[in-house]
Write an enzyme that holds these catalytic residues in place. Structure first.
Site, PDB file in Angstrom:
ATOM      1  N   THR A  11      49.729  40.102  32.261  1.00 55.88           N
ATOM      2  CA  THR A  11      49.691  41.498  32.681  1.00 55.88           C
ATOM      3  C   THR A  11      48.633  41.916  33.947  1.00 55.88           C
ATOM      4  O   THR A  11      48.828  42.747  34.455  1.00 55.88           O
ATOM      5  CB  THR A  11      49.118  42.467  31.702  1.00 55.88           C
ATOM      6  OG1 THR A  11      47.710  41.961  31.230  1.00 55.88           O
ATOM      7  CG2 THR A  11      50.065  42.468  30.234  1.00 55.88           C
ATOM      8  N   GLY A  12      48.074  40.816  34.359  1.00 56.97           N
ATOM      9  CA  GLY A  12      47.002  40.872  35.597  1.00 56.97           C
ATOM     10  C   GLY A  12      47.809  40.899  36.882  1.00 56.97           C
ATOM     11  O   GLY A  12      48.970  40.405  37.005  1.00 56.97           O
ATOM     12  N   ASP A  63      44.551  37.209  21.950  1.00 60.74           N
ATOM     13  CA  ASP A  63      43.227  37.321  22.502  1.00 60.74           C
ATOM     14  C   ASP A  63      42.382  36.233  22.791  1.00 60.74           C
ATOM     15  O   ASP A  63      42.356  34.991  21.863  1.00 60.74           O
ATOM     16  CB  ASP A  63      42.585  38.375  21.953  1.00 60.74           C
ATOM     17  CG  ASP A  63      41.187  38.867  22.571  1.00 60.74           C
ATOM     18  OD1 ASP A  63      41.434  40.382  23.095  1.00 60.74           O
ATOM     19  OD2 ASP A  63      40.265  38.345  23.051  1.00 60.74           O
ATOM     20  N   LEU A  64      41.690  36.087  23.979  1.00 63.72           N
ATOM     21  CA  LEU A  64      40.868  34.924  24.202  1.00 63.72           C
ATOM     22  C   LEU A  64      39.905  34.694  23.226  1.00 63.72           C
ATOM     23  O   LEU A  64      39.401  33.612  23.270  1.00 63.72           O
ATOM     24  CB  LEU A  64      40.334  34.867  25.683  1.00 63.72           C
ATOM     25  CG  LEU A  64      41.273  34.792  26.698  1.00 63.72           C
ATOM     26  CD1 LEU A  64      40.573  34.986  28.104  1.00 63.72           C
ATOM     27  CD2 LEU A  64      42.374  33.683  26.729  1.00 63.72           C
ATOM     28  N   LEU A  85      45.174  32.245  33.388  1.00 63.49           N
ATOM     29  CA  LEU A  85      44.681  33.211  34.124  1.00 63.49           C
ATOM     30  C   LEU A  85      43.791  34.191  33.656  1.00 63.49           C
ATOM     31  O   LEU A  85      42.988  34.906  34.291  1.00 63.49           O
ATOM     32  CB  LEU A  85      45.799  33.913  35.083  1.00 63.49           C
ATOM     33  CG  LEU A  85      47.049  32.949  35.428  1.00 63.49           C
ATOM     34  CD1 LEU A  85      48.013  33.912  36.259  1.00 63.49           C
ATOM     35  CD2 LEU A  85      46.364  32.028  36.530  1.00 63.49           C
ATOM     36  N   SER A  89      37.598  39.632  35.160  1.00 59.40           N
ATOM     37  CA  SER A  89      37.499  39.101  36.539  1.00 59.40           C
ATOM     38  C   SER A  89      36.806  39.863  37.398  1.00 59.40           C
ATOM     39  O   SER A  89      36.735  39.651  38.845  1.00 59.40           O
ATOM     40  CB  SER A  89      39.042  38.960  36.900  1.00 59.40           C
ATOM     41  OG  SER A  89      39.602  40.277  37.252  1.00 59.40           O
ATOM     42  N   SER A 134      37.385  29.939  40.948  1.00 58.79           N
ATOM     43  CA  SER A 134      37.249  31.259  41.978  1.00 58.79           C
ATOM     44  C   SER A 134      36.121  30.481  43.168  1.00 58.79           C
ATOM     45  O   SER A 134      35.053  29.940  42.828  1.00 58.79           O
ATOM     46  CB  SER A 134      36.568  32.162  41.117  1.00 58.79           C
ATOM     47  OG  SER A 134      35.946  33.244  42.102  1.00 58.79           O
ATOM     48  N   GLU A 136      34.005  32.498  43.940  1.00 60.83           N
ATOM     49  CA  GLU A 136      32.698  32.941  43.524  1.00 60.83           C
ATOM     50  C   GLU A 136      31.784  31.919  42.797  1.00 60.83           C
ATOM     51  O   GLU A 136      30.688  31.995  42.998  1.00 60.83           O
ATOM     52  CB  GLU A 136      32.828  34.027  42.314  1.00 60.83           C
ATOM     53  CG  GLU A 136      31.765  34.961  41.906  1.00 60.83           C
ATOM     54  CD  GLU A 136      31.221  35.598  43.062  1.00 60.83           C
ATOM     55  OE1 GLU A 136      31.928  36.193  44.118  1.00 60.83           O
ATOM     56  OE2 GLU A 136      30.123  36.278  42.731  1.00 60.83           O
ATOM     57  N   TYR A 157      29.747  35.975  36.297  1.00 61.34           N
ATOM     58  CA  TYR A 157      31.159  35.744  36.299  1.00 61.34           C
ATOM     59  C   TYR A 157      31.082  34.259  36.934  1.00 61.34           C
ATOM     60  O   TYR A 157      31.913  33.473  36.581  1.00 61.34           O
ATOM     61  CB  TYR A 157      31.773  36.816  37.009  1.00 61.34           C
ATOM     62  CG  TYR A 157      33.165  36.346  37.709  1.00 61.34           C
ATOM     63  CD1 TYR A 157      34.565  36.679  36.762  1.00 61.34           C
ATOM     64  CD2 TYR A 157      33.352  35.993  38.775  1.00 61.34           C
ATOM     65  CE1 TYR A 157      35.376  36.296  37.246  1.00 61.34           C
ATOM     66  CE2 TYR A 157      34.720  35.359  39.317  1.00 61.34           C
ATOM     67  CZ  TYR A 157      35.819  35.636  38.390  1.00 61.34           C
ATOM     68  OH  TYR A 157      37.009  35.145  38.972  1.00 61.34           O
ATOM     69  N   ARG A 192      46.714  44.965  42.884  1.00 62.36           N
ATOM     70  CA  ARG A 192      45.476  44.719  42.742  1.00 62.36           C
ATOM     71  C   ARG A 192      44.545  45.907  41.919  1.00 62.36           C
ATOM     72  O   ARG A 192      45.255  46.965  42.073  1.00 62.36           O
ATOM     73  CB  ARG A 192      44.609  44.695  43.949  1.00 62.36           C
ATOM     74  CG  ARG A 192      43.213  44.191  43.954  1.00 62.36           C
ATOM     75  CD  ARG A 192      43.020  42.944  43.413  1.00 62.36           C
ATOM     76  NE  ARG A 192      42.108  42.206  44.126  1.00 62.36           N
ATOM     77  CZ  ARG A 192      41.368  41.198  43.394  1.00 62.36           C
ATOM     78  NH1 ARG A 192      41.287  41.041  41.940  1.00 62.36           N
ATOM     79  NH2 ARG A 192      40.223  40.653  43.913  1.00 62.36           N
TER      80      ARG A 192
END
Ligand code: NAP
Ligand code: GDD
Length: 340
Positions: A11-12, A63-64, A85, A89, A134, A136, A157, A192
């Site tokens: 859904t992202g 759910d994770l 994914l 985030s 990522s 990041e 994160y 986004r």
């Protein structure tokens, strides 16, 4: 029989483009969706209902945070490829919700890997796994960053993504899982989330164009990011899982821009000078930020044959145009909304 794939985070932003990409290639696509109120199927609504809907798309509740559910979904979907994914985030949010972020983004990946490995062992057939890593993770390491640059995360994160990255390596080396780490630099699109800076700026430019009294509040204007285009980037994920052997790849454009550059393009496109409409709000500054991300995607170019197609300026113009359309629809249906 075509291949089948399981996408967590369908859904992202990326999950929705990846689902379209795989369906167009004849895959049967399973998506993990967490139940929320209100439901968040907006980005894949066209695949679920209406003329473009696909009978090859199947959604599963999960759910994770629930390892038993992940295991059951892996069994039910019985995928050839898993694209992991799903994550919390948002980097800024990870400072105020560090534990949730580590749970979801870090341990969630560990749980997913365990579910996939268990299914591979029980079914005795190969299952390929993609971890959504990522830039990041590089945090304080100077640009340009490549696969050999040390990880120096500067946010909860980033730490959670390093955990997920290392867990993926361990699954590959200890258990022979075909597990790949994508190390993706920022990628954006009209889909986004509104809380990320590109969409926030594009949306504000479109709304201020019709109501110059509105203001845009931002944090750090000096940060530089290597901003690519999400539909280009999901193709790189798929290419990783088509290789003869698993590996780790940086995916980036190699071009960096500041938040100021972003403001110039978006506001310039609607004929405004951003300096007249933007306030710096100290509350939006992060306790720590990453100054400069610029990826070296030489390995992806050479081994995956992947190249970015969309330029930064064209992408920001596309996003701003889309926001102009959305603002017109909003105004027609609800009247002008004041907040940005
Ligand atoms: P996104 O739009 O924020 O999507 C995140 C997805 O994860 C959503 O589908 C969300 O579901 C789902 N999710 C969150 N918590 C969950 C939970 N507890 N259980 C199940 N699902 C959960 O992110 P994105 O931009 O598409 O990014 C995809 C992945 O790539 C993320 O892992 C992100 O960290 C990583 N990444 C992104 C970028 C980038 O620039 N976009 C760069 C590098 C890495 P809901 O719809 O219900 O919220
Ligand atoms: N979100 C946001 N909101 N960011 C702002 C704002 C604001 O009002 N003002 C300035 N910024 C700055 C942030 O401080 C950061 O330096 C930069 O804009 C980009 O912020 P985001 O768009 O939130 O993206 P990000 O770089 O922190 O994280 C994204 O990219 C990562 C890859 O490097 C996310 O998609 C992560 O999930 C992804 O891993």
């Amino acid at each position: 029989m075509g291949k089948s794939a399981l996408i967590t985070g369908i859904t992202g932003q990326d999950g929705s483009y990846l689902a379209e990409f795989l369906l167009a290639r004849g895959y049967r696509v399973h998506g993990l969706v967490r139940r929320r109120s209100p439901a968040t199927l907006a980005r894949i609504a066209h695949l679920v209902e209406g003329p473009e809907r696909s009978s090859d798309l199947l959604l599963h509740d999960g759910d994770l945070g629930d390892p038993l559910a992940l295991r059951a979904i892996a069994e039910r979907a019985d995928p050839d490829e898993v694209y992991h994914l799903a994550a919390q985030s948002h980097v800024g949010l990870s400072f105020t919700q560090p534990e949730t972020t580590i749970q979801t983004t870090g341990l969630g990946a560990v749980r997913m890997l365990e579910a996939v490995r268990g299914h591979r062992d029980r079914s005795r057939r190969e299952v390929r796994y993609y971890q959504a890593g990522s830039s990041e993770m590089f945090g304080g390491s100077p640009a340009p960053q490549s696969e050999v640059t040390p990880f120096r995360p500067r946010s909860p994160y980033g730490c959670a993504k390093v955990l997920a990255h290392q867990a993926t390596l361990i699954a590959r080396e200890a258990y022979g899982l075909f597990a790949c780490n994508g190390i993706l630099f920022n990628h954006e699109s009209p889909r986004r989330g509104e809380e990320f800076v590109t969409r926030k700026v594009a949306r504000a430019a479109a709304r201020i164009r019709v109501d110059p009294a509105e203001r845009l509040a931002l944090g750090n204007l000096e940060a530089r990011r290597d901003w690519g285009y999400a539909p280009d980037f999901v193709e790189a994920m798929w290419r990783m899982l088509q290789q003869d052997a698993p590996g780790d790849w940086v995916v980036a454009t190699g071009v960096t821009h500041s938040v100021r550059d972003l403001l110039e393009v978006a506001f310039g496109h609607v004929g405004l000078d951003w300096r007249d409409h933007v306030d710096v709000d100290r509350a939006l500054l992060r306790p720590l930020d990453v100054d400069d991300l610029c990826g070296d995607a030489t390995r992806a170019r050479r081994e995956l044959g992947w190249r970015p197609r969309q330029r930064f300026e064209d992408m920001i113009v596309e996003m701003t145009e889309r926001e102009v359309e959305r603002a017109a629809i909003d105004d027609a249906t609800h009247g002008s909304r004041r907040e940005i």
